[in-house]
Design an enzyme around this catalytic site. Structure first.
Site, PDB file in Angstrom:
ATOM      1  N   HIS A  18       0.758  -1.099   0.038  1.00  0.00           N
ATOM      2  CA  HIS A  18      -0.121  -0.008   0.059  1.00  0.00           C
ATOM      3  C   HIS A  18       0.769   1.110   0.017  1.00  0.00           C
ATOM      4  O   HIS A  18       2.127   1.203  -0.007  1.00  0.00           O
ATOM      5  CB  HIS A  18      -0.949   0.071   1.112  1.00  0.00           C
ATOM      6  CG  HIS A  18      -0.305  -0.085   2.476  1.00  0.00           C
ATOM      7  ND1 HIS A  18       0.358   1.097   3.065  1.00  0.00           N
ATOM      8  CD2 HIS A  18      -0.193  -0.939   3.540  1.00  0.00           C
ATOM      9  CE1 HIS A  18       0.978   0.523   3.997  1.00  0.00           C
ATOM     10  NE2 HIS A  18       0.429  -0.669   4.510  1.00  0.00           N
ATOM     11  N   HIS A  21       4.196   1.292   2.087  1.00  0.00           N
ATOM     12  CA  HIS A  21       5.501   0.735   1.593  1.00  0.00           C
ATOM     13  C   HIS A  21       5.819   1.595   0.362  1.00  0.00           C
ATOM     14  O   HIS A  21       7.194   1.925   0.327  1.00  0.00           O
ATOM     15  CB  HIS A  21       4.884  -0.467   1.184  1.00  0.00           C
ATOM     16  CG  HIS A  21       4.287  -1.531   2.073  1.00  0.00           C
ATOM     17  ND1 HIS A  21       3.123  -1.670   1.845  1.00  0.00           N
ATOM     18  CD2 HIS A  21       4.732  -1.911   3.228  1.00  0.00           C
ATOM     19  CE1 HIS A  21       2.566  -2.631   3.073  1.00  0.00           C
ATOM     20  NE2 HIS A  21       3.769  -2.569   3.729  1.00  0.00           N
ATOM     21  N   CYS A 126      -0.041  -8.472  21.363  1.00  0.00           N
ATOM     22  CA  CYS A 126      -0.873  -8.150  20.278  1.00  0.00           C
ATOM     23  C   CYS A 126      -0.351  -9.238  19.136  1.00  0.00           C
ATOM     24  O   CYS A 126       0.644  -8.982  18.577  1.00  0.00           O
ATOM     25  CB  CYS A 126      -0.437  -6.597  19.699  1.00  0.00           C
ATOM     26  SG  CYS A 126      -1.348  -6.364  18.116  1.00  0.00           S
ATOM     27  N   CYS A 129       0.569  -7.238  15.826  1.00  0.00           N
ATOM     28  CA  CYS A 129       2.264  -6.939  15.989  1.00  0.00           C
ATOM     29  C   CYS A 129       3.225  -7.941  16.185  1.00  0.00           C
ATOM     30  O   CYS A 129       4.295  -7.636  15.992  1.00  0.00           O
ATOM     31  CB  CYS A 129       2.412  -5.845  17.131  1.00  0.00           C
ATOM     32  SG  CYS A 129       1.579  -4.137  17.084  1.00  0.00           S
ATOM     33  N   CYS A 144      -4.452  -2.764  21.843  1.00  0.00           N
ATOM     34  CA  CYS A 144      -3.004  -2.187  20.928  1.00  0.00           C
ATOM     35  C   CYS A 144      -2.895  -0.919  20.474  1.00  0.00           C
ATOM     36  O   CYS A 144      -3.919  -0.435  19.905  1.00  0.00           O
ATOM     37  CB  CYS A 144      -2.703  -3.317  19.794  1.00  0.00           C
ATOM     38  SG  CYS A 144      -1.194  -2.779  18.757  1.00  0.00           S
ATOM     39  N   HIS A 147      -3.001  -1.098  16.586  1.00  0.00           N
ATOM     40  CA  HIS A 147      -3.997  -1.847  15.854  1.00  0.00           C
ATOM     41  C   HIS A 147      -5.433  -1.716  16.447  1.00  0.00           C
ATOM     42  O   HIS A 147      -6.248  -1.961  16.030  1.00  0.00           O
ATOM     43  CB  HIS A 147      -3.598  -3.315  15.746  1.00  0.00           C
ATOM     44  CG  HIS A 147      -2.612  -3.717  14.782  1.00  0.00           C
ATOM     45  ND1 HIS A 147      -1.052  -4.064  15.411  1.00  0.00           N
ATOM     46  CD2 HIS A 147      -2.330  -3.592  13.796  1.00  0.00           C
ATOM     47  CE1 HIS A 147      -0.429  -4.177  14.543  1.00  0.00           C
ATOM     48  NE2 HIS A 147      -1.144  -3.810  13.319  1.00  0.00           N
ATOM     49  N   LYS A 297      -5.916   8.670   9.769  1.00  0.00           N
ATOM     50  CA  LYS A 297      -5.099   7.650   9.439  1.00  0.00           C
ATOM     51  C   LYS A 297      -5.895   7.233   8.395  1.00  0.00           C
ATOM     52  O   LYS A 297      -7.293   6.978   7.977  1.00  0.00           O
ATOM     53  CB  LYS A 297      -5.230   6.631  10.395  1.00  0.00           C
ATOM     54  CG  LYS A 297      -4.086   5.405  10.246  1.00  0.00           C
ATOM     55  CD  LYS A 297      -4.019   4.626  11.610  1.00  0.00           C
ATOM     56  CE  LYS A 297      -3.412   3.259  11.060  1.00  0.00           C
ATOM     57  NZ  LYS A 297      -2.813   2.732  12.362  1.00  0.00           N
ATOM     58  N   LYS A 300      -9.800   1.819   4.582  1.00  0.00           N
ATOM     59  CA  LYS A 300     -10.760   1.614   3.491  1.00  0.00           C
ATOM     60  C   LYS A 300     -11.999   2.164   4.035  1.00  0.00           C
ATOM     61  O   LYS A 300     -12.958   2.447   3.328  1.00  0.00           O
ATOM     62  CB  LYS A 300     -10.939   0.140   3.221  1.00  0.00           C
ATOM     63  CG  LYS A 300      -9.648  -0.259   2.404  1.00  0.00           C
ATOM     64  CD  LYS A 300      -9.987  -1.334   1.545  1.00  0.00           C
ATOM     65  CE  LYS A 300      -8.810  -1.761   0.667  1.00  0.00           C
ATOM     66  NZ  LYS A 300      -7.907  -2.717   1.132  1.00  0.00           N
TER      67      LYS A 300
HETATM   68 ZN   LIG Z   1      -0.723  -4.189  17.379  1.00  0.00          ZN
END
Ligand SMILES: [Zn+2]
Length: 501
Positions: A18, A21, A126, A129, A144, A147, A297, A300
């Site tokens: 995405h 990266h 997590c 992670c 987390c 996340h 952030k 979708k």
């Molecule tokens: Zn996490």
């Protein structure tokens, strides 16, 4: 010859490629290309992180072996590199046997040096992670911080790394090398974490088999982060068949990372290297996050995702590379949107650089049959360009990629103003001013070449096309001077940045 070694983080194979990266890869590529233009010996590394529980779990759910899933997913990242025009010198995969052997070698040394012990670990973990979380970072509702999913209480017998015994060494490192972590705000964040008191960290997992086996205790595999961080070091030993590049490139000059993996790179990584008696990298540069147009952030469900492939398909990869470093100050967080890409593309690439290129070439064609007059360039413009290359290089040395691009772009704008001020179409009407016209055309041709050479790291394909039209494909910065006299004859150029509906 000075060497320059720069890395992206290795990308976790479970994710689909995405914008995040693409961003890190592009900025790292810009640095690598600039250093190659200086004539340095450059190595640019990227790759995939393939071990750990998330991959093992996903493979299990799909009824395949972890290696099969990793192979399939790693391919998507390998395919990403040419689409971004990334000039990486190697693509490491942590499932490579040579990587695993080297990891075992280094961590066996950490063990022999007395920096490990076996103990019981219990904590909040997590699974996304693949990491335990410490109390002060856990979100409300036991979630987390990255996340936002609920953490699970895990207990297991692990090998531990004595991170706590590196407390003083790390504090001294930060005192001695204030640019070890950049920018400053990230340095402060890392140092605050260190000063809050370091605890030992688990370095192995006992219930997992998808990883690098602990050589002194084969019932364990190394915790995925230990194996992953070492990629920066191991890759050099086998990237070139029969040629170990470690001496030539280690330690790395720059690790480029996102702020979500700050702690691993700025605290655990230097401690691991110290524990293995290895030299530390020069800089860890921590960039911000690209956000949606709404400043949130990208996700979708919010519908605010900027898809790198959509940008590439509409405007080409150069537009993406330019936009990301032009619109968002490298280092900080920044909002992104497809409209903003279009604005930069039309307003700057097409109307400023594209226009400068097409009118310079057209005027040399019209007034001098395509031949650049062999006269001295305008000394006023020469003076304005004199400090350009060292200024850009100094900024790139500090990974100030957005100001570096601005420094070059100011000259693009300056040259468009120069055209307006000199009005070559007026000079062309007056035979007595032929020498002035010669000088203006020569100045424009050479200055256009210089900015194009400097822009090459950001705009590799467009710059190469333009330099080909100028008959001067040399990319070396040593030759990026107005008096180098490189442009002799120009050729026709199709619009560099065509308008799209
Ligand atoms: Zn996490």
């Amino acid at each position: 010859m000075p060497s320059f070694y720069v890395t992206t983080p290795i990308y976790y194979v479970n994710a689909a490629p995405h914008m995040g990266h693409a961003y890190t890869t592009i900025v790292t590529d810009v640095m690598a290309r600039h250093h190659r233009q200086r004539g340095e010996d450059v190595f640019f590394l990227t790759g995939t992180d393939e071990h750990g529980e998330p991959v093992a779990d996903a493979a299990k759910a799909q009824g395949v072996e972890p290696k099969e899933l990793a192979d399939r997913n790693a391919e998507r990242f390998q395919a990403l590199m040419p689409r971004l025009e990334a000039s990486n010198d190697f693509f490491i995969r942590t499932s490579d046997d040579a990587h695993k052997r080297r990891v075992q070698e280094v961590l066996a040394r950490v063990h022999e040096n007395g920096h490990t012990y076996k103990g019981l670990y219990e904590g909040w973990y997590c699974p996304r992670c693949a990491d335990f979380k410490v109390e002060n970072e856990i979100l409300e509702g036991n979630r987390c911080p990255i996340h936002e999913i609920e953490l699970v209480r895990e207990q297991e017998e692990n090998w531990f790394f004595r991170l706590s015994s590196f407390q003083d060494d790390l504090e001294r490192l930060y005192a001695d090398r204030p640019d070890f972590v950049m920018p400053r705000e990230r340095y402060n964040e890392a140092l605050a974490f260190i000063r809050s008191g370091l605890q030992d960290i688990p370095m192995s997992r006992g219930r997992l088999t998808w990883g690098v086996e602990v050589p002194w205790d084969p019932d364990h595999v190394f915790y995925v982060w230990f194996d992953a961080l070492l990629n920066y070091y191991t890759a050099l030993s086998y990237a070139r068949d029969g040629d170990d590049l470690t001496e030539r490139f280690w330690p790395a000059n720059f690790h480029i990372i996102g702020k979500d993996i700050l702690r691993f790179h700025t605290v655990f990584w230097p401690a691991m290297l110290m524990a293995a008696d290895l030299p530390l990298p020069e800089h860890v540069f921590v960039h911000g996050f690209l956000l949606g147009a709404d400043g949130r952030k990208m996700s979708k469900s919010l519908g605010n995702v900027l898809d790198p492939f959509e940008v590439i398909d509409r405007w080409g990869v150069d537009a993406l590379r330019f936009y990301l470093l032009r619109d968002v100050t490298f280092g900080a967080d920044g909002a992104t949107s497809i409209d903003a890409v279009q604005t930069r593309y039309e307003g700057e690439l097409a109307n400023e650089l594209g226009n400068l290129a097409s009118r310079t070439i057209a005027m040399i064609g019209r007034y001098r049959d395509g031949v650049v007059p062999a006269v001295d360039p305008d000394p006023a413009v020469v003076a304005e360009f004199e400090e350009l290359v060292p200024a850009v290089s100094a900024l790139i040395d500090r990974a100030d990629l957005t100001p570096a691009l601005e420094e070059i772009w100011r000259r693009v704008r300056r040259l468009n103003r120069y055209v307006e001020e000199q009005a070559p179409w007026q000079l062309a009407k007056d035979e007595a001013r032929a020498a002035d016209l010669d000088c203006v055309l020569r100045t424009l041709a050479e200055a256009l070449r210089v900015v194009t050479v400097l822009l090459w790291p950001w705009l590799p394909s467009s710059a190469e096309r333009l330099l080909a039209a100028l008959g001067a494909e040399e990319l070396s910065l040593a030759e990026a001077r107005l008096d180098a006299g490189r442009v002799r004859e120009v050729a026709k150029l199709e619009p560099l940045f065509p308008k799209h509906s």
